[in-house]
Design an enzyme around this catalytic site. Structure first.
Site, PDB file in Angstrom:
ATOM      1  N   ASP A 211       0.874  -1.176   0.000  1.00 19.58           N
ATOM      2  CA  ASP A 211       0.000   0.000   0.000  1.00 19.58           C
ATOM      3  C   ASP A 211       0.911   1.227   0.000  1.00 19.58           C
ATOM      4  OD1 ASP A 211      -1.432   2.234   0.714  1.00 19.58           O
ATOM      5  OD2 ASP A 211      -2.366   1.357   2.488  1.00 19.58           O
ATOM      6  N   GLN A 214       0.846   6.631   0.684  1.00 24.33           N
ATOM      7  CA  GLN A 214       1.746   7.677   1.158  1.00 24.33           C
ATOM      8  C   GLN A 214       3.134   7.497   0.547  1.00 24.33           C
ATOM      9  OE1 GLN A 214       0.578  10.127   2.985  1.00 24.33           O
ATOM     10  NE2 GLN A 214      -1.404   9.192   3.373  1.00 24.33           N
ATOM     11  N   CYS A 375      -8.213   7.087  10.075  1.00 22.23           N
ATOM     12  CA  CYS A 375      -8.596   5.786   9.503  1.00 22.23           C
ATOM     13  C   CYS A 375      -7.635   4.680   9.937  1.00 22.23           C
ATOM     14  CB  CYS A 375      -8.669   5.825   7.975  1.00 22.23           C
ATOM     15  SG  CYS A 375      -9.940   6.909   7.353  1.00 22.23           S
TER      16      CYS A 375
END
Lengths: 417, 139
Positions: A211, A214, A375
């Site tokens: 992921d 960022q 989150c």
């Protein structure tokens, strides 16, 4: 905390004022005060060229793609297809066939969880994630694990917000079918040793999804060097429009996976008896894609190419380090996430001050930060806090803005304590 | 004082400030002065749903009037409640139900707070009015 190790020369040479002129929103005001935008981890601002590209697209290019024989459709199709190659080069993928356009990181992870999971997960199998994942790298896996009777396992982290590679390695087993790990934590700023983690997983033939929502914003990512099987990221965090993102998947992985959604574009032939699917990446791109935003994302990639990315990332690191150092000097401020390898994000709490009250007070001064759980509710649970105040930096931020935040925090403590 | 007179008083107080930052500071100061709510009233059933922060509201009737007490983990929310309490607490139930509360827009509160916060504020008002409706029907 040690002072920044970057050379003062390098910082002085980074011409932030020139960069800032490319971002029209940075000269706007919030509540009548000059905007200090430090919520970049939530969404970045856009350079004028990206904004203009959207206007140009709808002004002179708009048509559906890969269907029409007419002039506009062909021109739009060409621009759209060019972006796939731009993104391929941006992350150094082996082939443009490995680039799938999606809505964002969340959809990319949902796509893999659903398609890979349906094909490969069976009762008792395990999916491995870390304790610092964003909800979008937790919930899709929980959903598919529940459906397939598989088990979601979590790599723990220490009080600095770091994963232990030994603990990680001990969780990799013959039952592990995929590892899905965040490159850079959005709430702690931790940069994980993903390359080493991928190497360890591959030694046991376990594929890895990274992921990079960022990570792509603060690191030069080379997917062939990392050797990740999947990489997910969003356009809107990397100077592009909202509603568009990228799933990179190794050709073999994408070939092996069933389609995610059915519809136009993803098919090769359709009859009521049988449908055959298109080849990758189109197999995963059902329906008319987000043409305008994909094309403008291409412009965002061009913008990154036009600047010295390594210098920009060093400069961001300098802002983050200075901000952390100055915050740590304020009595009552506690930094959350103090990993040795960090990027962009500074999360903190103030003793006896409600994070949302502080965030709102900063907002009255024109300073945009994020407050809450970001989150990542499990991260807050581990640190036993309801939420943090988070400042996150981009290369268009300035050291004066860091100082404005520090003064704002001091004022907030004075008023709210 | 009537609900409308109290609203007018708040509007006049806020006219002293030009900037949202000053208004915010003032709301915080009001919030810090809100008398604490007895822990026995900090029950889940007294918690207002729809607020990002924890907000407890305790209402009771005395001599035909409705009274409110409240608390929150957010000082700003306490400030908002303190303004509402100033206007609504100690009023006849019918007055609470019909209170226009236009001061919230006039002082610029709603336009400056985030949507989630504005929703929380609406939930507080709704809950206060619901108590008053309930008491009104009993009278």
């Amino acid at each position: 905390m040690e002072k920044t190790t970057l050379t003062e020369k390098g910082i002085a040479e980074f011409n932030v004022e020139e960069i800032r002129r490319n971002f029209p929103i940075l000269s706007t005001k919030a509540h009548g005060k000059p905007l200090v935008y430090l919520d970049n981890a939530a969404s970045s601002q856009k350079p004028q060229v990206v904004i203009q590209k959207l206007v140009d697209y709808y002004s002179s290019l708009n048509a559906n793609i890969h269907r029409g024989v007419h002039y506009l459709s062909q021109k739009a199709s060409q621009e759209f297809d060019d972006v796939r190659v731009k993104v391929q080069e941006f992350i150094n993928a082996a082939s443009e066939r490995e680039i799938v356009f999606v809505r964002g990181t969340t959809e990319a992870i949902n796509l893999v969880a659903s398609s890979f999971g349906r094909k490969n997960l069976n009762a008792g199998d395990e999916v491995l994630i870390s304790a610092m994942e964003h909800h979008s790298n937790i919930v899709p896996w929980q959903m598919i694990c529940e459906e397939r009777k598989a088990v979601l396992k979590v790599i723990p982290m220490n009080d600095r917000g770091e994963i232990s590679l030994d603990e990680y390695a001990s969780l990799l087993s013959s039952k592990t079918k995929i590892v899905s790990i965040v490159h850079t934590s959005n709430s702690l700023g931790t940069v994980n040793p993903v390359k080493e983690m991928i190497r360890l997983a591959h030694a046991k033939n376990i594929p890895v999804l990274v992921d990079a929502a960022q990570g792509i914003v603060h690191t030069v990512i080379d997917v062939q060097d990392l050797d990740c099987d999947f990489l997910a990221f969003s356009g809107h965090k990397m100077l592009g429009p909202t509603g568009v993102g990228i799933l990179y998947g190794k050709e073999k992985q994408l070939e092996d996976m069933p389609p995610y959604q059915g519809g136009g574009e993803m098919i090769s032939s359709v009859s009521f008896e049988k449908t055959t699917y298109n080849e990758i990446p189109f197999k995963f791109e059902a329906g008319t894609p987000n043409i305008a935003d994909v094309i403008a994302l291409g412009t965002a990639v061009d913008y990154y190419k036009s600047i010295d990315r390594n210098a920009a990332f060093e400069y961001e690191h300098y802002l983050m380090t200075e901000c952390s150092r100055l915050l740590a000097e304020i009595p009552g401020v506690r930094l959350i996430g103090t990993a040795s390898n960090k990027a962009s994000v500074v999360s903190f709490v103030i003793d006896n001050v409600n994070a949302m009250d502080a965030g709102m007070y900063l907002d009255t001064m024109g300073i945009a930060v994020r407050t809450g759980q970001h989150c990542t509710a499990p991260v807050m649970q581990q640190f036993c806090i309801p939420g943090t105040i988070r400042a996150s930096f981009m290369f268009y931020n300035t050291i004066e803005e860091v100082h404005a935040l520090i003064e704002g925090v001091k004022k907030a403590i004075k008023l709210l304590k | 004082m009537s609900v409308l007179d109290l609203e007018k008083e708040i509007i006049e107080d806020f006219e002293l400030f030009d900037e949202w930052e000053e208004k915010y500071q003032y709301i915080i100061e009001i919030g810090q002065k809100l008398p604490p709510l007895d822990d026995k009233y900090k029950l889940d059933e007294n918690k207002i749903k729809g607020c990002q922060s924890s907000v407890w509201l305790h209402a009771y009737a005395k001599d035909g009037l409705v009274y409110f007490e409240a608390d929150s983990d957010s000082t700003f929310v306490k400030g908002e409640i303190a303004l509402l309490i100033k206007v609504l607490s100690g009023q006849p139930a019918a007055e609470v139900v019909n209170a226009p509360l236009a001061f919230i827009d006039t002082i610029g509160l709603r336009q400056h707070i985030a949507v989630t916060r504005a929703n929380g504020l609406s939930s507080m008002i709704k809950q206060m009015k619901l108590y008053a409706v309930g008491m009104n029907s009993k009278q």
